[in-house]
Motif scaffolding. Structure first.
Motif, PDB file in Angstrom:
ATOM      1  N   MET A 138      11.283  -6.681   7.273  1.00 30.32           N
ATOM      2  CA  MET A 138      10.519  -5.476   6.978  1.00 30.32           C
ATOM      3  C   MET A 138       9.279  -5.417   7.855  1.00 30.32           C
ATOM      4  O   MET A 138       8.735  -4.371   8.105  1.00 30.32           O
ATOM      5  N   MET A 139       8.809  -6.588   8.269  1.00 32.44           N
ATOM      6  CA  MET A 139       7.603  -6.634   9.081  1.00 32.44           C
ATOM      7  C   MET A 139       7.936  -6.377  10.549  1.00 32.44           C
ATOM      8  O   MET A 139       9.046  -6.616  10.991  1.00 32.44           O
ATOM      9  N   ASN A 174      -5.171 -15.978 -18.911  1.00 29.24           N
ATOM     10  CA  ASN A 174      -4.956 -17.427 -18.933  1.00 29.24           C
ATOM     11  C   ASN A 174      -5.920 -18.194 -18.047  1.00 29.24           C
ATOM     12  O   ASN A 174      -6.278 -19.326 -18.355  1.00 29.24           O
ATOM     13  N   ARG A 175      -6.317 -17.598 -16.934  1.00 34.91           N
ATOM     14  CA  ARG A 175      -7.184 -18.309 -15.991  1.00 34.91           C
ATOM     15  C   ARG A 175      -8.542 -17.649 -15.801  1.00 34.91           C
ATOM     16  O   ARG A 175      -9.383 -18.208 -15.101  1.00 34.91           O
ATOM     17  N   ARG A 176      -8.751 -16.479 -16.405  1.00 34.38           N
ATOM     18  CA  ARG A 176     -10.038 -15.785 -16.359  1.00 34.38           C
ATOM     19  C   ARG A 176     -10.509 -15.529 -14.937  1.00 34.38           C
ATOM     20  O   ARG A 176     -11.659 -15.746 -14.579  1.00 34.38           O
ATOM     21  N   PHE A 177      -9.589 -15.058 -14.106  1.00 32.71           N
ATOM     22  CA  PHE A 177      -9.887 -14.658 -12.736  1.00 32.71           C
ATOM     23  C   PHE A 177      -9.601 -13.170 -12.591  1.00 32.71           C
ATOM     24  O   PHE A 177      -8.749 -12.622 -13.286  1.00 32.71           O
ATOM     25  N   MET A 178     -10.309 -12.511 -11.669  1.00 32.36           N
ATOM     26  CA  MET A 178      -9.961 -11.153 -11.273  1.00 32.36           C
ATOM     27  C   MET A 178      -9.669 -11.161  -9.777  1.00 32.36           C
ATOM     28  O   MET A 178     -10.278 -11.907  -9.013  1.00 32.36           O
ATOM     29  N   HIS A 179      -8.723 -10.325  -9.368  1.00 33.40           N
ATOM     30  CA  HIS A 179      -8.270 -10.319  -7.978  1.00 33.40           C
ATOM     31  C   HIS A 179      -9.240  -9.574  -7.063  1.00 33.40           C
ATOM     32  O   HIS A 179      -9.611 -10.066  -6.011  1.00 33.40           O
ATOM     33  N   ARG A 180      -9.595  -8.358  -7.433  1.00 32.99           N
ATOM     34  CA  ARG A 180     -10.582  -7.507  -6.754  1.00 32.99           C
ATOM     35  C   ARG A 180     -10.113  -6.865  -5.453  1.00 32.99           C
ATOM     36  O   ARG A 180     -10.882  -6.161  -4.810  1.00 32.99           O
ATOM     37  N   ASP A 181      -8.868  -7.062  -5.056  1.00 35.33           N
ATOM     38  CA  ASP A 181      -8.397  -6.359  -3.859  1.00 35.33           C
ATOM     39  C   ASP A 181      -6.909  -6.057  -3.961  1.00 35.33           C
ATOM     40  O   ASP A 181      -6.155  -6.283  -3.020  1.00 35.33           O
ATOM     41  N   LEU A 182      -6.501  -5.546  -5.109  1.00 35.13           N
ATOM     42  CA  LEU A 182      -5.099  -5.180  -5.280  1.00 35.13           C
ATOM     43  C   LEU A 182      -4.790  -3.920  -4.483  1.00 35.13           C
ATOM     44  O   LEU A 182      -5.514  -2.933  -4.553  1.00 35.13           O
ATOM     45  N   LYS A 183      -3.717  -3.962  -3.728  1.00 39.42           N
ATOM     46  CA  LYS A 183      -3.222  -2.823  -2.951  1.00 39.42           C
ATOM     47  C   LYS A 183      -1.809  -3.161  -2.524  1.00 39.42           C
ATOM     48  O   LYS A 183      -1.389  -4.338  -2.589  1.00 39.42           O
ATOM     49  N   PRO A 184      -1.010  -2.185  -2.107  1.00 38.55           N
ATOM     50  CA  PRO A 184       0.383  -2.463  -1.729  1.00 38.55           C
ATOM     51  C   PRO A 184       0.520  -3.527  -0.651  1.00 38.55           C
ATOM     52  O   PRO A 184       1.501  -4.276  -0.645  1.00 38.55           O
ATOM     53  N   GLU A 185      -0.456  -3.629   0.250  1.00 38.63           N
ATOM     54  CA  GLU A 185      -0.384  -4.647   1.306  1.00 38.63           C
ATOM     55  C   GLU A 185      -0.463  -6.061   0.738  1.00 38.63           C
ATOM     56  O   GLU A 185       0.038  -7.009   1.351  1.00 38.63           O
ATOM     57  N   ASN A 186      -1.102  -6.219  -0.426  1.00 39.43           N
ATOM     58  CA  ASN A 186      -1.281  -7.538  -1.024  1.00 39.43           C
ATOM     59  C   ASN A 186      -0.275  -7.827  -2.134  1.00 39.43           C
ATOM     60  O   ASN A 186      -0.445  -8.789  -2.892  1.00 39.43           O
ATOM     61  N   LEU A 187       0.743  -7.010  -2.241  1.00 39.28           N
ATOM     62  CA  LEU A 187       1.834  -7.249  -3.181  1.00 39.28           C
ATOM     63  C   LEU A 187       3.091  -7.514  -2.354  1.00 39.28           C
ATOM     64  O   LEU A 187       3.632  -6.618  -1.724  1.00 39.28           O
ATOM     65  N   ARG A 217       3.759  -2.315   0.768  1.00 44.20           N
ATOM     66  CA  ARG A 217       3.431  -1.300   1.774  1.00 44.20           C
ATOM     67  C   ARG A 217       4.568  -1.141   2.773  1.00 44.20           C
ATOM     68  O   ARG A 217       4.948  -0.021   3.128  1.00 44.20           O
ATOM     69  N   HIS A 218       5.151  -2.249   3.228  1.00 46.30           N
ATOM     70  CA  HIS A 218       6.285  -2.169   4.145  1.00 46.30           C
ATOM     71  C   HIS A 218       7.462  -1.448   3.487  1.00 46.30           C
ATOM     72  O   HIS A 218       8.144  -0.642   4.125  1.00 46.30           O
ATOM     73  N   LEU A 219       7.675  -1.738   2.210  1.00 46.15           N
ATOM     74  CA  LEU A 219       8.794  -1.110   1.511  1.00 46.15           C
ATOM     75  C   LEU A 219       8.557   0.392   1.332  1.00 46.15           C
ATOM     76  O   LEU A 219       9.477   1.196   1.495  1.00 46.15           O
ATOM     77  N   ILE A 220       7.320   0.779   1.003  1.00 41.81           N
ATOM     78  CA  ILE A 220       6.996   2.204   0.890  1.00 41.81           C
ATOM     79  C   ILE A 220       7.251   2.906   2.218  1.00 41.81           C
ATOM     80  O   ILE A 220       7.871   3.978   2.271  1.00 41.81           O
ATOM     81  N   ASN A 221       6.779   2.303   3.305  1.00 38.13           N
ATOM     82  CA  ASN A 221       6.964   2.915   4.629  1.00 38.13           C
ATOM     83  C   ASN A 221       8.439   3.006   4.999  1.00 38.13           C
ATOM     84  O   ASN A 221       8.889   3.984   5.606  1.00 38.13           O
ATOM     85  N   HIS A 222       9.202   1.955   4.634  1.00 37.07           N
ATOM     86  CA  HIS A 222      10.640   1.969   4.910  1.00 37.07           C
ATOM     87  C   HIS A 222      11.315   3.102   4.150  1.00 37.07           C
ATOM     88  O   HIS A 222      12.149   3.844   4.709  1.00 37.07           O
ATOM     89  N   ARG A 223      10.968   3.261   2.875  1.00 37.18           N
ATOM     90  CA  ARG A 223      11.562   4.328   2.074  1.00 37.18           C
ATOM     91  C   ARG A 223      11.181   5.707   2.625  1.00 37.18           C
ATOM     92  O   ARG A 223      11.983   6.645   2.596  1.00 37.18           O
ATOM     93  N   LEU A 249       3.401   4.977  -5.942  1.00 38.20           N
ATOM     94  CA  LEU A 249       4.840   4.756  -5.864  1.00 38.20           C
ATOM     95  C   LEU A 249       5.610   6.049  -6.166  1.00 38.20           C
ATOM     96  O   LEU A 249       6.714   6.244  -5.661  1.00 38.20           O
ATOM     97  N   TYR A 250       5.026   6.900  -6.991  1.00 36.97           N
ATOM     98  CA  TYR A 250       5.641   8.206  -7.232  1.00 36.97           C
ATOM     99  C   TYR A 250       5.399   9.153  -6.065  1.00 36.97           C
ATOM    100  O   TYR A 250       6.297   9.878  -5.623  1.00 36.97           O
TER     101      TYR A 250
END
Length: 328
Positions: A308-309, A119-132, A84-90, A205-206
């Protein structure tokens, strides 16, 4: 403080504060998440457990935890900022992402999810640019596992539908709002909710802006229908009718994307979760397999600015003595 010297506060949220610090033993930067005082163990123990299980190069590294007096600290490897910081910077610089850069970031997200799902059979459930999280070299890592849960766990079926930020919430989670009997368990879902989020993030991202934005779940479903059309298959006929029946499609919206990119986005953003590819299948999509190597930063990759922060100067940083092994 003994091992860690806190430099500055780099973020703040509903959970508490995040600080940048130096580990005197290694000389490396770390990120220390200070949770709010007297927080209930169930507010952080699931995340600690998930972090210990999900150790992978594309998932943010967890270094330990400490309970000091009535405050809990979680220590992570330090990353320069978020996607998210990188998107805002761009956006500020007026420099869009090249398709090679989008491939580079997307491939790394899918690598982390493939390990998490398969491999671990987990799901994240809150993927978004802030969490990458990303560093200055473009290395991306999945973070914030507070909503992560085991896919096969019976308990996971009873989690609320709003764990995912609305703009990245899959339709099967949004449809929970239509259950009239509140005693019924939430609409069931699995790791394919993460795959929907990946499709939305790639499109963002596009576009350099979120793909779907709405003030409620009902409006969010309407925004989705505008693009991909309303669901028509028989198994969904018991749900309220959604319109429009035909959307204008991603090709009219994401005009700078290649055909292979559009094909991947469309498959990920499918109404039917069973039609969405798994992370492993997405990694083999022509979008990644054709053309240049997606494992290395694209030529001329614009490094993430440091910092970036938006740092918050705070002299009243916590005093810490030593870090213990993770607690749960």
């Amino acid at each position: 403080m003994e091992r860690y010297h806190i430099i500055k506060q780099v973020g703040e949220g509903s959970f508490g504060r995040v600080y940048q610090a130096i580990d005197h033993l290694t000389g490396q930067y770390v990120a220390i998440k200070q949770l709010k005082p007297n927080c209930h163990p169930m507010s952080y123990l699931p995340e600690v457990r998930a972090l210990q299980i999900l150790q992978h190069p594309k998932i943010v590294g967890f270094k330990g935890a400490e309970r000091q007096h009535n405050t809990v600290f979680l220590v992570f490897e330090y990353m320069d900022g978020s996607l998210r910081h990188l998107i805002n910077h761009r956006l500020r610089m007026g420099v869009p992402f090249s398709e090679a850069e989008i491939k580079f970031f997307s491939f790394q997200v899918l690598q982390g999810l493939d390990f998490m799902h398969r491999n671990r059979r987990f799901m994240h459930r809150d993927l978004k640019p802030e969490n990458l999280l990303v560093n200055k070299h473009g290395v991306l890592k999945i973070s914030d596992l507070g909503s992560a849960t085991e896919i096969e766990s019976d308990e996971s079926l009873f989690h609320h539908h709003y764990v995912t930020t609305r703009s990245y919430r899959a339709p099967e989670m949004l449809l929970r709002m239509f259950l009239k009997n509140k005693k019924l368990r939430p609409f069931e879902y699995d790791e394919k909710v993460d795959m929907w989020a990946v499709g939305v993030i790639i499109a963002e991202l596009y576009l350099m802006r979120p793909l779907f934005i709405a003030e409620s779940s009902a409006d969010q479903l309407k925004e989705i229908c505008k693009v991909i059309g309303a669901p028509t298959w028989e198994s969904w006929m018991n749900w309220p009718k959604l319109e429009p029946e035909k959307g204008f499609g991603f090709r009219a919206l994401v005009t700078s994307a290649s055909e292979s990119a559009l094909d991947l986005i469309e498959s990920l953003c499918s109404w039917d979760p069973s039609n969405r590819p798994s992370a492993a299948e997405a990694l083999r999509h022509p979008f990644f397999t054709r053309g240049r190597n997606v494992l290395a930063p694209p030529p001329g990759f614009s490094r993430c600015p440091r910092p970036m922060m938006r740092y918050v100067v705070n002299k009243n940083v916590p005093k810490m003595t030593s870090m213990q092994q993770p607690i749960y």
